[in-house]
Write an enzyme that holds these catalytic residues in place. Sequence first.
Site, PDB file in Angstrom:
ATOM      1  N   CYS A  36      -4.595   1.733   1.320  1.00  0.00           N
ATOM      2  CA  CYS A  36      -4.604   2.237   2.692  1.00  0.00           C
ATOM      3  C   CYS A  36      -4.533   3.773   2.705  1.00  0.00           C
ATOM      4  O   CYS A  36      -5.532   4.420   2.405  1.00  0.00           O
ATOM      5  CB  CYS A  36      -3.495   1.576   3.520  1.00  0.00           C
ATOM      6  SG  CYS A  36      -3.749   1.717   5.298  1.00  0.00           S
ATOM      7  N   HIS A  61      -3.218  -3.796   2.495  1.00  0.00           N
ATOM      8  CA  HIS A  61      -1.895  -3.730   1.865  1.00  0.00           C
ATOM      9  C   HIS A  61      -1.608  -4.983   1.042  1.00  0.00           C
ATOM     10  O   HIS A  61      -1.000  -5.931   1.549  1.00  0.00           O
ATOM     11  CB  HIS A  61      -0.816  -3.606   2.949  1.00  0.00           C
ATOM     12  CG  HIS A  61      -0.813  -2.303   3.661  1.00  0.00           C
ATOM     13  ND1 HIS A  61      -0.003  -1.253   3.286  1.00  0.00           N
ATOM     14  CD2 HIS A  61      -1.517  -1.879   4.737  1.00  0.00           C
ATOM     15  CE1 HIS A  61      -0.209  -0.234   4.103  1.00  0.00           C
ATOM     16  NE2 HIS A  61      -1.117  -0.588   4.999  1.00  0.00           N
ATOM     17  N   GLU A  77       0.604  -5.346  -1.184  1.00  0.00           N
ATOM     18  CA  GLU A  77       2.044  -5.445  -1.418  1.00  0.00           C
ATOM     19  C   GLU A  77       2.769  -6.197  -0.299  1.00  0.00           C
ATOM     20  O   GLU A  77       3.911  -6.605  -0.463  1.00  0.00           O
ATOM     21  CB  GLU A  77       2.650  -4.039  -1.609  1.00  0.00           C
ATOM     22  CG  GLU A  77       2.826  -3.209  -0.350  1.00  0.00           C
ATOM     23  CD  GLU A  77       1.565  -2.587   0.223  1.00  0.00           C
ATOM     24  OE1 GLU A  77       1.677  -1.856   1.218  1.00  0.00           O
ATOM     25  OE2 GLU A  77       0.455  -2.825  -0.306  1.00  0.00           O
TER      26      GLU A  77
END
Length: 194
Positions: free
Chosen positions: A78, A170, A172
């Site tokens: 990002c 994202h 994560e």
Amino acid sequence: MKIGVLALQGAFREHIETLHKLGMEAVEVRLPEQLEGLDGLIIPGGESTAIGKLAVKYGLQEAIRRFVELGKPVYGTCAGMILISKDVGRDQPLLGMMDVKVERNAFGRQLDSFETDLPFPALGDDPFPAIFIRAPRIESVGDGVEVLAALPDGTPVAARQGNMLITAFHPELSEDPRLHRYFLSMIEEDTAKS
């Protein structure tokens, strides 16, 4: 393996937690000397202008560029994707290393955030649960840049150029560790060359 996560602002803790779940040593990076001895670096999502200004303030811009020039793998998610790119169509501090043009906030504001099952052939047959939050998109890629994933309309959202990896979303924030594993495989490739 020892992986650094740029910890100036943004979602660095989530990357560290994912790396720990994969059994990796992960360290927060805030100063140039903290890059020493690392096998790879993740630049997380967050606010790209804020991260860029702090990177300039702490002398990290040149240190990260040298890290990449030494062949060390770097992964930007990002805002990290924005920072790694060469062109974002506006004046802001960039690392300017990957031959891609990126449009910031390409999908709209926070309210327009979305999640989608993204085909990602490099990760296998199962789609990746990609979470887009005020996400950028890749407008164009230069020679030597491989698009790894695109939305159904053809918009590229993941790419690789040598030892640099970027995603507009994202990973994560998902429970799927495959993209972090893919990044670790890039580090293993680099280590095998040394």
